[in-house]
Design a protein around this motif. Structure first.
Motif, PDB file in Angstrom:
ATOM      1  N   ILE A   7     -57.338  85.996 107.012  1.00 13.31           N
ATOM      2  CA  ILE A   7     -57.492  85.401 105.678  1.00 13.31           C
ATOM      3  C   ILE A   7     -56.793  86.236 104.600  1.00 13.31           C
ATOM      4  CG2 ILE A   7     -59.614  84.148 106.255  1.00 13.31           C
ATOM      5  CD1 ILE A   7     -61.140  86.282 104.570  1.00 13.31           C
ATOM      6  N   PHE A   8     -56.245  87.388 104.957  1.00 11.15           N
ATOM      7  CA  PHE A   8     -55.535  88.236 103.983  1.00 11.15           C
ATOM      8  C   PHE A   8     -54.027  88.062 104.129  1.00 11.15           C
ATOM      9  CE2 PHE A   8     -59.641  90.242 103.696  1.00 11.15           C
ATOM     10  CZ  PHE A   8     -59.673  90.782 102.421  1.00 11.15           C
ATOM     11  N   THR A  62     -52.759  93.306  96.999  1.00  8.29           N
ATOM     12  CA  THR A  62     -54.218  93.245  97.153  1.00  8.29           C
ATOM     13  C   THR A  62     -54.827  94.625  96.901  1.00  8.29           C
ATOM     14  OG1 THR A  62     -53.832  91.587  98.888  1.00  8.29           O
ATOM     15  CG2 THR A  62     -56.065  92.444  98.698  1.00  8.29           C
ATOM     16  N   LYS A  73     -54.755  95.594  93.177  1.00 10.15           N
ATOM     17  CA  LYS A  73     -55.824  94.949  92.404  1.00 10.15           C
ATOM     18  C   LYS A  73     -57.186  95.566  92.726  1.00 10.15           C
ATOM     19  CE  LYS A  73     -53.770  90.314  92.114  1.00 10.15           C
ATOM     20  NZ  LYS A  73     -53.903  88.987  92.773  1.00 10.15           N
ATOM     21  N   GLN A  74     -57.404  95.891  94.007  1.00 12.95           N
ATOM     22  CA  GLN A  74     -58.702  96.462  94.384  1.00 12.95           C
ATOM     23  C   GLN A  74     -58.889  97.842  93.751  1.00 12.95           C
ATOM     24  OE1 GLN A  74     -61.842  96.020  94.965  1.00 12.95           O
ATOM     25  NE2 GLN A  74     -61.629  95.060  96.986  1.00 12.95           N
ATOM     26  N   TYR A 129     -58.726  96.455  85.705  1.00 12.00           N
ATOM     27  CA  TYR A 129     -58.632  95.099  86.283  1.00 12.00           C
ATOM     28  C   TYR A 129     -58.665  94.053  85.172  1.00 12.00           C
ATOM     29  CZ  TYR A 129     -59.265  90.970  89.049  1.00 12.00           C
ATOM     30  OH  TYR A 129     -59.071  89.717  89.585  1.00 12.00           O
ATOM     31  N   HIS A 141     -63.014  84.311  95.187  1.00 12.54           N
ATOM     32  CA  HIS A 141     -63.119  84.300  96.647  1.00 12.54           C
ATOM     33  C   HIS A 141     -63.352  82.898  97.228  1.00 12.54           C
ATOM     34  CE1 HIS A 141     -63.432  88.644  96.111  1.00 12.54           C
ATOM     35  NE2 HIS A 141     -63.202  88.780  97.395  1.00 12.54           N
ATOM     36  N   PHE A 145     -61.315  81.244 100.017  1.00 16.44           N
ATOM     37  CA  PHE A 145     -61.381  81.833 101.368  1.00 16.44           C
ATOM     38  C   PHE A 145     -62.758  81.579 101.964  1.00 16.44           C
ATOM     39  CE2 PHE A 145     -58.869  84.415  98.421  1.00 16.44           C
ATOM     40  CZ  PHE A 145     -57.612  84.243  98.973  1.00 16.44           C
ATOM     41  N   ILE A 174     -65.645  82.909 103.285  1.00 14.16           N
ATOM     42  CA  ILE A 174     -66.346  84.189 103.406  1.00 14.16           C
ATOM     43  C   ILE A 174     -67.675  83.921 104.109  1.00 14.16           C
ATOM     44  CG2 ILE A 174     -67.102  86.280 102.230  1.00 14.16           C
ATOM     45  CD1 ILE A 174     -64.254  85.736 101.458  1.00 14.16           C
ATOM     46  N   TRP A 222     -66.236  93.348 106.388  1.00 11.83           N
ATOM     47  CA  TRP A 222     -65.724  93.979 105.166  1.00 11.83           C
ATOM     48  C   TRP A 222     -66.460  95.297 104.919  1.00 11.83           C
ATOM     49  CZ3 TRP A 222     -66.730  96.023 100.447  1.00 11.83           C
ATOM     50  CH2 TRP A 222     -65.774  95.931  99.434  1.00 11.83           C
ATOM     51  N   LEU A 273     -72.089  97.789  96.860  1.00  7.72           N
ATOM     52  CA  LEU A 273     -71.049  96.973  97.493  1.00  7.72           C
ATOM     53  C   LEU A 273     -71.655  95.972  98.475  1.00  7.72           C
ATOM     54  CD1 LEU A 273     -68.288  99.658  98.145  1.00  7.72           C
ATOM     55  CD2 LEU A 273     -68.156  97.730  96.537  1.00  7.72           C
TER      56      LEU A 273
HETATM   57  C1  HEM Z   1     -59.429  89.505  96.941  1.00  5.93           C
HETATM   58  C2  HEM Z   1     -61.730  88.722 101.108  1.00  5.93           C
HETATM   59  C3  HEM Z   1     -65.585  91.125  99.426  1.00  5.93           C
HETATM   60  C4  HEM Z   1     -62.990  92.482  95.601  1.00  5.93           C
HETATM   61  C5  HEM Z   1     -59.745  89.058  98.194  1.00  5.93           C
HETATM   62  C6  HEM Z   1     -58.893  88.218  98.999  1.00  5.93           C
HETATM   63  C7  HEM Z   1     -59.535  87.991 100.171  1.00  5.93           C
HETATM   64  C8  HEM Z   1     -60.794  88.694 100.102  1.00  5.93           C
HETATM   65  C9  HEM Z   1     -59.040  87.170 101.346  1.00  5.93           C
HETATM   66  C10 HEM Z   1     -57.499  87.701  98.588  1.00  5.93           C
HETATM   67  C11 HEM Z   1     -56.468  88.773  98.854  1.00  5.93           C
HETATM   68  C12 HEM Z   1     -55.131  88.450  98.224  1.00  5.93           C
HETATM   69  O1  HEM Z   1     -54.734  87.278  98.231  1.00  5.93           O
HETATM   70  O2  HEM Z   1     -54.481  89.377  97.728  1.00  5.93           O
HETATM   71  C13 HEM Z   1     -62.987  89.298 101.016  1.00  5.93           C
HETATM   72  C14 HEM Z   1     -64.014  89.223 102.042  1.00  5.93           C
HETATM   73  C15 HEM Z   1     -65.103  89.856 101.560  1.00  5.93           C
HETATM   74  C16 HEM Z   1     -64.762  90.370 100.230  1.00  5.93           C
HETATM   75  C17 HEM Z   1     -63.894  88.558 103.409  1.00  5.93           C
HETATM   76  C18 HEM Z   1     -66.421  89.994 102.285  1.00  5.93           C
HETATM   77  C19 HEM Z   1     -67.584  89.874 101.648  1.00  5.93           C
HETATM   78  C20 HEM Z   1     -65.198  91.743  98.266  1.00  5.93           C
HETATM   79  C21 HEM Z   1     -66.014  92.665  97.519  1.00  5.93           C
HETATM   80  C22 HEM Z   1     -65.280  93.040  96.445  1.00  5.93           C
HETATM   81  C23 HEM Z   1     -64.007  92.360  96.515  1.00  5.93           C
HETATM   82  C24 HEM Z   1     -67.411  93.127  97.932  1.00  5.93           C
HETATM   83  C25 HEM Z   1     -65.608  93.982  95.335  1.00  5.93           C
HETATM   84  C26 HEM Z   1     -66.328  95.064  95.487  1.00  5.93           C
HETATM   85  C27 HEM Z   1     -61.818  91.772  95.616  1.00  5.93           C
HETATM   86  C28 HEM Z   1     -60.822  91.830  94.561  1.00  5.93           C
HETATM   87  C29 HEM Z   1     -59.788  90.957  94.945  1.00  5.93           C
HETATM   88  C30 HEM Z   1     -60.185  90.399  96.228  1.00  5.93           C
HETATM   89  C31 HEM Z   1     -60.891  92.653  93.293  1.00  5.93           C
HETATM   90  C32 HEM Z   1     -58.523  90.628  94.162  1.00  5.93           C
HETATM   91  C33 HEM Z   1     -58.796  89.429  93.266  1.00  5.93           C
HETATM   92  C34 HEM Z   1     -57.556  88.983  92.542  1.00  5.93           C
HETATM   93  O3  HEM Z   1     -56.747  88.240  93.126  1.00  5.93           O
HETATM   94  O4  HEM Z   1     -57.375  89.366  91.373  1.00  5.93           O
HETATM   95  N1  HEM Z   1     -60.894  89.330  98.888  1.00  5.93           N
HETATM   96  N2  HEM Z   1     -63.476  89.994  99.951  1.00  5.93           N
HETATM   97  N3  HEM Z   1     -63.997  91.576  97.636  1.00  5.93           N
HETATM   98  N4  HEM Z   1     -61.405  90.909  96.592  1.00  5.93           N
HETATM   99 FE1  HEM Z   1     -62.440  90.437  98.245  1.00  5.93          FE
END
Ligand code: HEM
Length: 128
Positions: free
Chosen positions: A36-37, A44, A47-48, A62, A75, A78, A80, A88, A113
């Motif tokens: 999914i990524f 990515t 941004k994180q 951010y 999210h 996707f 999740i 994760w 988290l």
């Molecule tokens: C973006 C999955 C949890 C923060 C994403 C993306 C996916 C994803 C697929 C898109 C990546 C991209 O297109 O670049 C997941 C999954 C999680 C999860 C499976 C399981 C629970 C979290 C958590 C946080 C987080 C807990 C924060 C502590 C972010 C951030 C982005 C992101 C900041 C970038 C958003 C943007 O596009 O501006 N995540 N994520 N994610 N995720 Fe998660």
């Protein structure tokens, strides 16, 4: 004088950067997460780093670039599942081990988290 933020206490920009690199190395190799990524995780990870910086009380990197995080909404495209949230968190825990983020602060950050990851779940696990 104000207390140190968690961001400062763990070592600021340097620790966030090492942690996020160690984390996405694992995400990119995880069978449930990699599909999914994007293949290239550079953006990515960038941004994180911005997100975790402000999540832990550092500068609002951010929001300054992308606006309100609205993490759950971002999210929604996707699937999740609870299994993916677990994966994760497991990648994050292993990354914390790798960079030597230990102690009470690690426990607190990981707990937070965990709640955030659970909040991202938008799809049930597959049956059977
Ligand atoms: C973006 C999955 C949890 C923060 C994403 C993306 C996916 C994803 C697929 C898109 C990546 C991209 O297109 O670049 C997941 C999954 C999680 C999860 C499976 C399981 C629970 C979290 C958590 C946080 C987080 C807990 C924060 C502590 C972010 C951030 C982005 C992101 C900041 C970038 C958003 C943007 O596009 O501006 N995540 N994520 N994610 N995720 Fe998660």
């Amino acid at each position: 004088k104000r207390d140190m933020t968690p961001y400062e206490a763990i070592g600021g920009e340097h620790m966030i950067s090492d942690l996020v690199e160690a984390f996405y190395k694992r995400v990119g190799n995880h069978p449930d997460l990699a599909p999914i990524f994007p293949d290239d995780l550079t953006e990515t990870a960038r941004k994180q780093k911005q997100f975790l910086t402000q999540y832990l009380g550092g500068p609002s990197d951010y929001t300054n670039e992308h606006g309100h995080p609205m993490l759950r909404a971002r999210h929604l495209p996707f699937e999740i599942t609870p299994a993916r949230a677990k994966a994760w968190l497991s990648c994050m825990s292993d990354a914390m081990d790798e960079v030597g983020l230990n102690g009470m602060l690690r426990t607190q950050i990981f707990h937070r988290l965990t709640l955030t990851a659970q909040h991202m779940v938008n799809t049930p696990d597959e049956e059977g």
